[in-house]
Design a protein around this motif. Structure first.
Motif, PDB file in Angstrom:
ATOM      1  N   THR B 133      -6.395 -13.703  12.027  1.00 56.61           N
ATOM      2  CA  THR B 133      -6.257 -15.100  12.402  1.00 56.61           C
ATOM      3  C   THR B 133      -6.397 -15.226  13.913  1.00 56.61           C
ATOM      4  O   THR B 133      -7.070 -14.414  14.532  1.00 56.61           O
ATOM      5  N   GLN B 134      -5.770 -16.203  14.506  1.00 57.46           N
ATOM      6  CA  GLN B 134      -6.046 -16.535  15.897  1.00 57.46           C
ATOM      7  C   GLN B 134      -5.029 -15.988  16.891  1.00 57.46           C
ATOM      8  O   GLN B 134      -5.372 -15.527  17.959  1.00 57.46           O
ATOM      9  N   GLY B 135      -3.758 -16.129  16.540  1.00 57.12           N
ATOM     10  CA  GLY B 135      -2.716 -15.579  17.384  1.00 57.12           C
ATOM     11  C   GLY B 135      -2.639 -16.200  18.772  1.00 57.12           C
ATOM     12  O   GLY B 135      -3.087 -17.316  19.002  1.00 57.12           O
ATOM     13  N   CYS B 139      -4.246 -19.948  18.889  1.00 55.67           N
ATOM     14  CA  CYS B 139      -3.504 -20.878  18.035  1.00 55.67           C
ATOM     15  C   CYS B 139      -2.349 -21.503  18.814  1.00 55.67           C
ATOM     16  O   CYS B 139      -1.896 -20.962  19.806  1.00 55.67           O
ATOM     17  N   ILE B 141       0.640 -22.221  17.359  1.00 53.93           N
ATOM     18  CA  ILE B 141       1.946 -21.972  16.736  1.00 53.93           C
ATOM     19  C   ILE B 141       2.257 -20.499  16.483  1.00 53.93           C
ATOM     20  O   ILE B 141       3.190 -20.193  15.757  1.00 53.93           O
ATOM     21  N   PRO B 142       1.537 -19.554  17.065  1.00 56.37           N
ATOM     22  CA  PRO B 142       1.685 -18.167  16.629  1.00 56.37           C
ATOM     23  C   PRO B 142       2.969 -17.498  17.108  1.00 56.37           C
ATOM     24  O   PRO B 142       3.433 -17.735  18.211  1.00 56.37           O
ATOM     25  N   SER B 175      -1.328 -12.216   9.612  1.00 61.51           N
ATOM     26  CA  SER B 175      -1.125 -13.626   9.935  1.00 61.51           C
ATOM     27  C   SER B 175       0.002 -13.758  10.933  1.00 61.51           C
ATOM     28  O   SER B 175       1.038 -13.112  10.799  1.00 61.51           O
ATOM     29  N   CYS B 176      -0.212 -14.648  11.898  1.00 60.44           N
ATOM     30  CA  CYS B 176       0.725 -14.752  13.016  1.00 60.44           C
ATOM     31  C   CYS B 176       1.726 -15.866  12.824  1.00 60.44           C
ATOM     32  O   CYS B 176       2.445 -16.229  13.729  1.00 60.44           O
ATOM     33  N   CYS B 177       1.748 -16.481  11.631  1.00 60.23           N
ATOM     34  CA  CYS B 177       2.861 -17.356  11.263  1.00 60.23           C
ATOM     35  C   CYS B 177       2.928 -17.312   9.744  1.00 60.23           C
ATOM     36  O   CYS B 177       2.062 -16.746   9.099  1.00 60.23           O
ATOM     37  N   ASN B 180       0.071 -18.197   7.073  1.00 58.16           N
ATOM     38  CA  ASN B 180      -0.757 -17.149   6.498  1.00 58.16           C
ATOM     39  C   ASN B 180      -2.217 -17.555   6.311  1.00 58.16           C
ATOM     40  O   ASN B 180      -2.748 -17.518   5.215  1.00 58.16           O
ATOM     41  N   CYS B 181      -2.876 -17.898   7.405  1.00 59.65           N
ATOM     42  CA  CYS B 181      -4.327 -18.123   7.339  1.00 59.65           C
ATOM     43  C   CYS B 181      -5.051 -16.865   6.889  1.00 59.65           C
ATOM     44  O   CYS B 181      -6.164 -16.929   6.388  1.00 59.65           O
TER      45      CYS B 181
HETATM   46  S1  SF4 Z   1      -1.577 -17.692  10.814  1.00 63.12           S
HETATM   47 FE1  SF4 Z   1      -0.452 -19.381  11.743  1.00 63.12          FE
HETATM   48  S2  SF4 Z   1      -0.268 -18.822  13.896  1.00 63.12           S
HETATM   49 FE2  SF4 Z   1      -1.880 -17.589  13.001  1.00 63.12          FE
HETATM   50  S3  SF4 Z   1      -3.803 -18.691  13.366  1.00 63.12           S
HETATM   51 FE3  SF4 Z   1      -3.032 -19.320  11.366  1.00 63.12          FE
HETATM   52  S4  SF4 Z   1      -1.828 -21.146  11.767  1.00 63.12           S
HETATM   53 FE4  SF4 Z   1      -2.094 -20.102  13.723  1.00 63.12          FE
END
Ligand code: SF4
Ligand code: HEM
Ligand code: HEM
Ligand code: SF4
Ligand code: SF4
Ligand code: SF4
Lengths: 431, 362
Positions: B133-135, B139, B141-142, B175-177, B180-181
């Motif tokens: 994901t973005q982190g 992102c 919100i990570p 996933s960084c939140c 869970n993208c």
């Molecule tokens: S998993 Fe959460 S923190 Fe990570 S890119 Fe997706 S929305 Fe953003």
């Protein structure tokens, strides 16, 4: 020459090792790009403090409501000035990929040139939603960057409460398991929803995904609101030469352990080559002079396993089409949901077939727009109102393929039973 | 808020939507579109497809860092021009693929990719590139980074990427939140917050649409409240399950915590319909510290699970198939992971995850 690099001892540790390093790439961009120098500064700070420093906002291009993910830094000094001013704005353009993510080097180079001129030079191929993500543009550069990308023949994807960017598998272009023309279906459906992609006004996101067979390489059951998965109705095809080649390499032990016994419905039997069963629903192929396998196709659930193992020796049938499932999504808010069957089979060969798919998509998205609560995905709506209300609401007929089992509790008011039976009967007779 | 400055006469967007991929297809793929017969894998990282017409194409797959600078992309393009007639494609997991119609080009193409630091592999029974994901990079919100965690883990698993030594394919995600993208995977690494959000009451009234935030909470733990004379929100901390859902619509509800935002590990997600139906992944470990830049504690547990699976599973068993055979008690026994009360589901529908039988393995 860009400004002086910040010290990045944490990120530096991600430059060693055999996997390609994004940090090395960022540093290379930073050599002549102040934005990247400061981006590295902010990222290093995140690594030290274990905190993120971006906040969203609203940025759009002329005529569109979505497709840009705005990012403004929140890492500021006491006076409220950004600590890394050259990366204070770092917006992303989400751009829809061609189906199957095929490119020429020529088009990739043009994208690179554009992004070097108007953005940071950092591009992700691809985000989890399938977009090409052009990451890192200042507010005043977003329109210029989009104009150039748009003139290359590419368009923004979805963000916010909109129909989102879609993905389709490599499929017909290079996969023998493909059961429909994924790319054409993908394009036809999405390009009929451009208004819902570019001007977000749904209760929440809506994703289509297209997989050519039940291997579901696009993860569509779990990751899309409407999954289009290739399948077939007739018998599994066989090719004796390739089936024998498998057997010659693997022998009877592997054939039994890896194929026959792994069929989820026990549809496959190992049979004597002199006693091969026949019938309209049986696929049989000799694997040697003495042994053969026979598949009872009416028991087969089209799981793909045996075809994956003996690829070519076994193959999907010829009467191909797709199964449609609705309602997949990840956790928020009620917990994970998988998509469930709403159309067991539909043909997807002609433009007319694809029009029917578009029409179904439209009915489902319209139903979603009218009936979902704010921030509710269609799977949650179905959970709330029940599948029958959904199916009837979008004008489909219930079908036993929609359930794993019939209901296991008596909590239903069934006084319409006789009328329903009569209606089904009448419909059958009319057909 | 800021808007992009429009030029004097703004250009109208060409609403072209999804581009036609025919213009980008490798000529051999275009010619044999929908007519492929079978494929085999002559070596890890290479697919060999044969068409009903008898034509053949070799695909060489290599790992990339996904977040690519233009120089890396141009390098990949140079390689594509030299060997693959100027055509490439990307997989859903950010691997790049080169198609060649001439088998003789395969070995030099592999050598060129390897020389330039792009590992060739990710096919068949390998551990392919981690979906990430973005982190912190992008992102809003990570709780952690994504690209860094993936880089660290792929360094560790490089051998498993370039070989095909696993019982079946292994798909991983990070996933960084908790949103869970990264998605369902055989092994997934996901942030798990352990403390309720800390609320910056001074900002709530200005930044947040309070009813929307209240509505977002899955356990109805948020209430509107007046704090220090200002309209704000309060959280019933006994109810709160620390999911972080309130944070995206209301950034003053700070859920990320350097100390208390931990990692959880999930296993057994399967997207494909092969053999059993698709499965969701299950949480098997939590409380793992968020330790950049290389997250060694995460790697250790992931490798423990991965190598136990590798040693114990039978051919074609995905991680979920393997656990279905050996059972969860033995999964925890063999991996040495503790089974705690937090792993027993109590969300809606949870009883279906309990053992309603006398089926016990001894
Ligand atoms: S998993 Fe959460 S923190 Fe990570 S890119 Fe997706 S929305 Fe953003
Ligand atoms: C403000 C809030 C949100 C932001 C900024 C956000 C941002 C993103 C981004 C940037 C991605 C792409 C990640 C990537 O490319 O790797 C993404 C994907 C995703 N997001 Fe969100 N998201 C938000 C809220 C949510 C919510 C509330 C959910 C769930 C209900 C959600 C579910 C997902 C999923 C499942 C994906 C993966 C998509 C796919 O597989 O196609 N997101 N999100
Ligand atoms: C040459 C064509 C391909 C063939 C024959 C093929 C074969 C398979 C098989 C056999 C499975 C099921 C595995 C199992 O559970 O037993 C599978 C699943 C999958 N494949 Fe492919 N694959 C191909 C191309 C691709 C490509 C190009 C991608 C991605 C870019 C991809 C991504 C996936 C994914 C994501 C899954 C399912 C994921 C899961 O179960 O978690 N495949 N594929
Ligand atoms: S989903 Fe099926 S048809 Fe599509 S690439 Fe995967 S295996 Fe091939
Ligand atoms: S495709 Fe059909 S016959 Fe083959 S393993 Fe799956 S269910 Fe059995
Ligand atoms: S963290 Fe989750 S459970 Fe806790 S208050 Fe926020 S939304 Fe509710």
């Amino acid at each position: 020459m860009a400004k002086k690099m910040h010290s990045t001892p944490m990120l530096d540790q991600l430059e060693s090792g055999p996997w390609p390093s994004f940090v090395t790439g960022l540093k290379r961009l930073a050599k002549d790009n102040d934005m990247m120098v400061d981006l590295l500064g902010q990222l290093e700070t995140s690594y030290e403090t274990k905190k993120g420093y971006w906040k969203g906002g609203t940025i759009s291009v002329f005529g569109y409501g979505g497709g840009i993910i705005p990012r403004f830094t929140e890492l500021k000094d006491e006076a409220g000035k950004p600590k890394f001013p050259d990366a204070a704005e770092f917006h992303t353009l989400r751009v829809m990929p061609p189906p199957g993510m095929h490119y020429t080097t020529d088009i990739l180079r043009k994208m690179c040139d554009t992004w070097e001129r108007h953005g940071s030079g950092l591009i992700a191929f691809h985000g989890q939603s399938g977009d090409i993500m052009f990451q890192g543009a200042r507010s005043e550069k977003v329109q210029d960057a989009f104009d150039e990308i748009n003139q290359l023949g590419f368009d923004l994807g979805g963000a916010g409460p909109a129909v989102r960017t879609s993905m389709s598998c490599v499929g017909a272009a290079r996969c023998e398991q493909s059961c429909y023309d994924e790319a054409t279906a993908h394009r036809t459906v999405l390009n009929n929803f451009l208004d819902d992609i570019h001007r977000p006004s749904l209760p929440y996101k809506f994703k289509f995904k297209f997989s050519g067979c039940p291997n579901d390489c696009m993860n569509s059951i779990q990751r899309s609101d409407m999954a289009v998965i290739g399948t077939w109705r007739d018998n599994i095809r066989t090719d004796e030469k390739l089936a024998r080649a498998y057997f010659a390499k693997h022998g009877v032990t592997d054939l039994v352990n890896d194929v026959v016994s792994r069929c989820p419905t026990k549809a496959i039997q190992l049979v004597d080559a002199s006693k091969i069963p026949t019938g309209p629903t049986i696929s049989a192929v000799k694997v040697s002079d003495t042994q053969a396998i026979a598949i009872e196709n009416s028991d087969c659930v089209r799981c793909m396993h045996c075809i994956n193992v003996i690829t070519g020796g076994l193959a999907p049938g010829k009467d191909k089409g797709a199964t449609i499932l609705v309602g997949g999504k990840r956790t928020l808010k009620i917990g994970d949901l998988m998509g469930t069957v709403v159309v067991p089979f539909m043909k997807l060969e002609t433009d007319e077939d694809r029009e029917k798919l578009v029409d179904l998509g439209k009915r489902i998205v319209d139903f979603f727009a009218e009936n979902a609560l704010e921030h509710e995905r269609i799977g949650e709506t179905i959970e709330r109102i029940g599948l029958v209300n959904f199916v009837e609401g979008v004008g489909l007929e219930v079908d036993a393929n929609m359930v794993a089992t019939p209901r296991t509790n008596p909590y239903v008011r069934a006084d319409g039973w006789d009328d329903e039976v009569a209606r089904i009967k009448a419909k059958k007779q009319a057909a | 808020m800021a808007t992009a400055t429009a030029p004097a006469t703004p250009r109208r967007a060409i609403e072209s939507g999804v581009p036609d991929n025919k213009q980008y297809l490798h000529p051999t793929l275009k010619k044999n579109y929908g007519n492929w017969k079978y494929h085999d894998r002559p070596r890890p990282g290479v697919l060999h497809h044969v068409s009903h017409s008898g034509e053949e194409v070799w695909t060489v797959r290599a790992g990339t860092q996904r977040q690519m600078d233009v120089h890396t992309i141009r390098k990949l393009c140079d390689i594509g021009d030299k060997f693959a007639d100027g055509h490439v494609r990307f997989t859903i997991r950010s691997n790049i693929e080169y198609m060649v119609a001439d088998e003789k080009k395969v070995a030099p193409l592999i050598a060129e990719l390897t020389r330039n630091g792009f590992p060739v592999g990710g096919t068949g029974n390998s551990v392919t590139m981690i979906a990430h994901t973005q982190g912190w990079l992008h992102c809003d919100i990570p709780g952690t980074d994504a690209s860094g965690a993936v880089k660290a883990l792929m360094d560790d698993l490089h051998e498993e990427f370039i070989k095909e030594d696993m019982p079946n394919r292994v798909h991983m995600s990070t996933s960084c939140c908790e949103i869970n993208c990264g998605g369902q995977a055989d092994i997934a690494i996901i942030i798990q917050h352990t403390k309720p959000p800390k609320i910056n009451h001074d900002l709530v009234a200005n930044v947040c649409e309070r009813p929307a935030v209240v509505a977002r909470c899955p356990v109805a733990a948020i209430r509107p409240a007046m704090v220090n004379g200002k309209p704000s929100l309060e959280v019933d901390e006994k109810k709160c399950i620390c999911c972080g859902a309130c944070y995206p619509p209301c950034p003053p509800m700070q859920i990320n915590d350097p100390e208390h935002s931990k990692f959880a590990i999930w296993v057994g997600g399967k997207n494909s319909n092969a053999r059993g139906k698709p499965t969701f992944m299950k949480m098997v470990a939590s409380g793992i510290p968020n330790n950049p830049p290389r997250w060694p504690e995460v790697s250790e547990i992931v490798k423990k699970i991965l190598y136990t699976y590798k040693a114990d599973a039978r051919p074609w068993e995905r991680l979920s198939d393997w656990v279905e055979r050996i059972g969860w008690p033995r999964f925890f026994e063999k991996t040495g992971l503790p089974f705690t009360k937090y792993l027993i589901d109590d969300w809606r529908g949870a009883r279906s995850s309990l053992n309603a039988s006398a089926h016990i393995r001894f």
